[in-house]
Design a protein around this motif. Structure first.
Motif, PDB file in Angstrom:
ATOM      1  N   THR A 111      43.233  48.492  43.349  1.00  0.00           N
ATOM      2  CA  THR A 111      44.176  47.561  43.945  1.00  0.00           C
ATOM      3  C   THR A 111      44.795  48.182  45.206  1.00  0.00           C
ATOM      4  O   THR A 111      45.059  49.372  45.250  1.00  0.00           O
ATOM      5  N   THR A 126      41.091  42.260  50.200  1.00  0.00           N
ATOM      6  CA  THR A 126      41.580  40.981  50.745  1.00  0.00           C
ATOM      7  C   THR A 126      41.714  41.082  52.259  1.00  0.00           C
ATOM      8  O   THR A 126      41.416  40.122  52.981  1.00  0.00           O
ATOM      9  N   THR A 127      42.140  42.236  52.726  1.00  0.00           N
ATOM     10  CA  THR A 127      42.316  42.426  54.170  1.00  0.00           C
ATOM     11  C   THR A 127      40.990  42.205  54.896  1.00  0.00           C
ATOM     12  O   THR A 127      40.950  41.588  55.963  1.00  0.00           O
TER      13      THR A 127
HETATM   14  N1  LIG Z   1      50.569  40.717  54.716  1.00  0.00           N
HETATM   15  C1  LIG Z   1      50.686  42.025  54.578  1.00  0.00           C
HETATM   16  N2  LIG Z   1      51.599  42.698  55.283  1.00  0.00           N
HETATM   17  C2  LIG Z   1      51.720  44.044  55.167  1.00  0.00           C
HETATM   18  N3  LIG Z   1      50.954  44.779  54.356  1.00  0.00           N
HETATM   19  C3  LIG Z   1      50.019  44.163  53.621  1.00  0.00           C
HETATM   20  C4  LIG Z   1      49.837  42.746  53.693  1.00  0.00           C
HETATM   21  N4  LIG Z   1      48.841  42.389  52.850  1.00  0.00           N
HETATM   22  C5  LIG Z   1      48.416  43.543  52.280  1.00  0.00           C
HETATM   23  N5  LIG Z   1      49.110  44.599  52.746  1.00  0.00           N
HETATM   24  C6  LIG Z   1      48.907  46.002  52.382  1.00  0.00           C
HETATM   25  O1  LIG Z   1      47.591  46.349  52.774  1.00  0.00           O
HETATM   26  C7  LIG Z   1      46.957  47.136  51.792  1.00  0.00           C
HETATM   27  C8  LIG Z   1      45.651  46.453  51.364  1.00  0.00           C
HETATM   28  O2  LIG Z   1      45.983  45.250  50.709  1.00  0.00           O
HETATM   29  P1  LIG Z   1      44.883  44.232  50.188  1.00  0.00           P
HETATM   30  O3  LIG Z   1      45.582  43.025  49.706  1.00  0.00           O
HETATM   31  O4  LIG Z   1      43.833  44.072  51.217  1.00  0.00           O
HETATM   32  O5  LIG Z   1      44.288  45.039  48.948  1.00  0.00           O
HETATM   33  P2  LIG Z   1      43.269  44.540  47.813  1.00  0.00           P
HETATM   34  O6  LIG Z   1      42.216  45.582  47.743  1.00  0.00           O
HETATM   35  O7  LIG Z   1      42.821  43.158  48.082  1.00  0.00           O
HETATM   36  O8  LIG Z   1      44.195  44.595  46.530  1.00  0.00           O
HETATM   37  P3  LIG Z   1      44.108  43.691  45.189  1.00  0.00           P
HETATM   38  O9  LIG Z   1      42.848  44.087  44.476  1.00  0.00           O
HETATM   39  O10 LIG Z   1      45.326  44.122  44.451  1.00  0.00           O
HETATM   40  O11 LIG Z   1      44.135  42.269  45.629  1.00  0.00           O
HETATM   41  C9  LIG Z   1      47.951  47.294  50.644  1.00  0.00           C
HETATM   42  O12 LIG Z   1      48.586  48.542  50.800  1.00  0.00           O
HETATM   43  C10 LIG Z   1      48.947  46.190  50.867  1.00  0.00           C
HETATM   44  O13 LIG Z   1      50.232  46.569  50.449  1.00  0.00           O
END
Ligand SMILES: Nc1ncnc2c1ncn2[C@@H]1O[C@H](COP(=O)(O)OP(=O)(O)OP(=O)(O)O)[C@@H](O)[C@H]1O
Length: 620
Positions: free
Chosen positions: A415, A420-421
């Motif tokens: 996580t 998602t990014t």
């Molecule tokens: N809109 C935002 N503004 C600032 N930071 C963000 C934002 N969205 C995500 N982050 C940060 O960017 C990093 C990557 O987040 P992301 O949502 O891409 O992770 P993920 O791998 O999709 O996680 P998960 O499996 O929990 O969905 C994390 O540290 C998160 O806190």
């Protein structure tokens, strides 16, 4: 990826907020939105927006002036009628009924014309304000579509919604009142004082002194009650929050044994609200009687003083009668004008919040001549991509990966890894800081956002549905979908299995939560929606939430069918489902740590292998 990310892109739904009761005033109440930072500049800007309808404003002003002038003449003419009768009686002459009738007719006609003019100005101002309100809503709606997602990240959802609904509503209602009543009251006050000065300057002075006294007292009481009103609304907010929290988390509050704590907190807020509301209402309730009392004392003084002047022959009986009527008319415009200050403040604060939204920096402009793939194949490449949400917090420093047309790319990682990014950047919900993302070899920054997103379909974890029938929800994926296409998608994605047993079938109306359908059924529905759209590239966010085994198999099957023949990015939470992916990308802290096929990554015995080992018991 959560539906929240998508819904941010889709804009808000309406909410309502508290309204504040200012002391001593009826009618629509201004919202408690705080003080404007620069009321003057905001009101000037509002005025500039209104001045687009200059002709209507000038007409409304003229009608108001006409209406006030005519209605102010009424008491004076009636006074003359009285003098006519008294003059005839005291001189033992016959009353000139002809002249008397003419005077009375004139009064009636003036009042009738004044009423028509008044109605016309209200109608004009209503149109003017509604036009402004419609224009503001249109500008806000346009603006929301042009604002970048990072802007939404910084604003609580309710805050954005409140600006578009409550604040515009408040400006509209306040302007309506200000434009129609403030002017009317001001002109009325001027007219009444002028007539009183004409009739008797001495008595007019007494009346104006009493008026100033009432006004001073009203302001004093209003100032005392204002902080109590602010507290009343603060406690209302706290209380609403508690009720919502305890209601939505009803069972959790019970399970964790927090009932007593919740009750104590509620009791405290409830008392805070009632104490402040009591004080505020008491003080504001005293204002009207106090004004009335001073007004009555002044009235008695005027009657006695006037009677003495009539007895000494300095004033006629008709003039005194007219004067008394003007004194009676004095209070109303004053109390209306004094209530307007709160409305002006509230309107300016709301308008300021709307203008802040309208002035917020927008997304980078679209390219002048956007490029698009003539025959999209679905070739996606990230080349040395750099990106940070927060300039101070590194995330993507050098991300490269490639999905060939038709390939399935699984993105895995803990996580916060950046899965998602990756999708956010691919869809250009956020703009990259460096490197390039290509779609069919084209730099996505040279494509129009809309054009780029048309090639993508998304199925998210939180199955996002909207209020409408099941048919509408499937057809959402394709504007001109035929019944046959809807049925084909429904059958392929196992939606038909559960829909045909529903009494209303495809006409079953869902609310936006899709209540009435299970989570798995909702997921199948969103898969069918993506199926019917037939996008070139698919983004699938695998469900982590547990659905029953049979539905899960159906969901997996539908997703596999959907993926076949098109480029797919699968955000995977269970490795068992992506073993056959063409490329598995393992991410951690925004970096691509490993990528390759399942077998290749297992052979490396690196991070992916460790994750697989960790998940084996769950997969077994
Ligand atoms: N809109 C935002 N503004 C600032 N930071 C963000 C934002 N969205 C995500 N982050 C940060 O960017 C990093 C990557 O987040 P992301 O949502 O891409 O992770 P993920 O791998 O999709 O996680 P998960 O499996 O929990 O969905 C994390 O540290 C998160 O806190």
């Amino acid at each position: 990826m959560s539906a929240a990310d998508l819904s941010r892109a889709q804009g808000p739904a309406p909410v309502t907020g508290p309204r504040m009761t200012p002391p001593g005033r009826g009618g629509p109440m201004p919202i408690a939105v705080g003080k404007p930072r620069n009321a003057g500049a905001t009101l000037r800007r509002l005025g500039a927006m209104l001045s687009a309808n200059r002709l209507q404003i000038v007409l409304a002003l003229s009608f108001t002036l006409g209406s006030v002038t005519l209605s102010t003449l009424g008491p004076w003419l009636l006074g003359r009628a009285t003098d006519l009768v008294i003059g005839a009686v005291s001189a033992s002459r016959a009353i000139d009924f002809g002249a008397l009738g003419q005077l009375l007719l004139l009064v009636g006609a003036l009042q009738a014309v004044a009423a028509v003019l008044n109605w016309m100005q209200a109608w004009l101002i209503n149109g003017l304000v509604q036009n402004l309100s419609r224009e503001m809503r249109r500008q806000a709606e346009d603006k929301l579509a042009r604002l970048p997602l990072p802007w939404f990240d910084r604003q609580p959802h309710g805050e954005v919604l409140s600006r578009v609904t409550n604040d515009i509503d408040n400006v509209t209602q306040s302007l309506q009142q200000l434009l129609s009543q403030l002017l009317l009251s001001l002109l009325h006050l001027i007219g009444v004082i002028a007539m009183m000065l004409l009739l008797s300057p001495l008595l007019a002075l007494a009346a104006v002194v009493s008026l100033s006294l009432s006004y001073g007292l009203a302001r004093l009481l209003a100032m005392r009650s204002q902080p109590l009103f602010v507290e009343q609304w603060r406690w209302t907010g706290v209380l609403n929050g508690e009720v919502e929290e305890n209601y939505t988390g009803h069972s959790l509050v019970k399970v964790f044994g927090h009932r007593q704590r919740a009750r104590d907190a509620f009791e405290k807020s409830n008392r805070g609200l009632s104490d402040n509301a009591l004080g505020a209402q008491f003080l504001s309730g005293v204002i009207q009687p106090a004004i009335l009392c001073i007004g009555n004392l002044a009235y008695i003084a005027v009657v006695i003083g006037g009677a003495l002047r009539v007895a000494s022959g300095a004033m006629t009986m008709g003039a005194l009668q007219a004067f008394i009527q003007y004194v009676r008319q004095l209070n109303q415009p004053v109390s209306q004008i004094s209530g307007m200050a709160a409305i002006v403040q509230s309107a300016a604060a709301s308008a300021e919040r709307i203008f802040e939204l309208l002035d917020a920096p927008e997304m980078s402009p679209e390219p002048r001549q956007p490029v698009d793939a003539a025959k999209p194949l679905g070739h996606v490449a990230f080349e040395h991509v750099r990106f940070r949400y927060d300039p101070a917090r590194p995330l993507f420093e050098d991300v490269s990966l490639e999905a060939l047309p038709g390939q399935t790319v699984a993105i895995v990682g803990p996580t916060g890894a950046g899965k998602t990014t990756l999708v956010n950047l691919l869809m250009r919900f956020y703009e990259i800081d460096g490197g390039t993302i290509r779609f069919d070899g084209i730099d996505t920054r040279t494509m129009a956002r809309e054009g780029l997103r048309r090639h993508f379909g998304m199925v998210l974890q939180d199955a996002w549905l909207f209020g409408g029938t099941i048919r509408d929800n499937i057809a959402y994926g394709k504007a001109d979908a035929t019944e046959a296409e809807i049925l084909e998608a429904a059958r392929a994605c196992h939606v038909d299995d559960f829909v045909h047993v529903l009494p209303q079938g495809y006409d079953t109306v869902l609310d936006e939560n899709g209540s009435g359908l299970s989570l798995g059924q909702r997921q199948l529905l969103t898969i069918a929606r993506a199926f019917i759209a037939r996008p070139v590239v698919l983004i699938l966010d695998e469900a982590t939430s547990s659905v029953d085994t049979r539905t899960e198999i159906l969901v997996q099957r539908a997703m596999a069918l959907l993926r076949s023949g098109r480029t797919s990015f699968v955000i995977a939470h269970r490795l068992s489902t992506i073993r056959d992916a063409d490329l598995i990308v393992y991410m951690e802290n925004g970096n691509v740590i490993e990528q390759g096929s399942h077998d290749a990554l297992m052979a490396r015995r690196g991070a992916y292998w460790r994750l697989d080992q960790f998940q084996v018991p769950a997969n077994a």
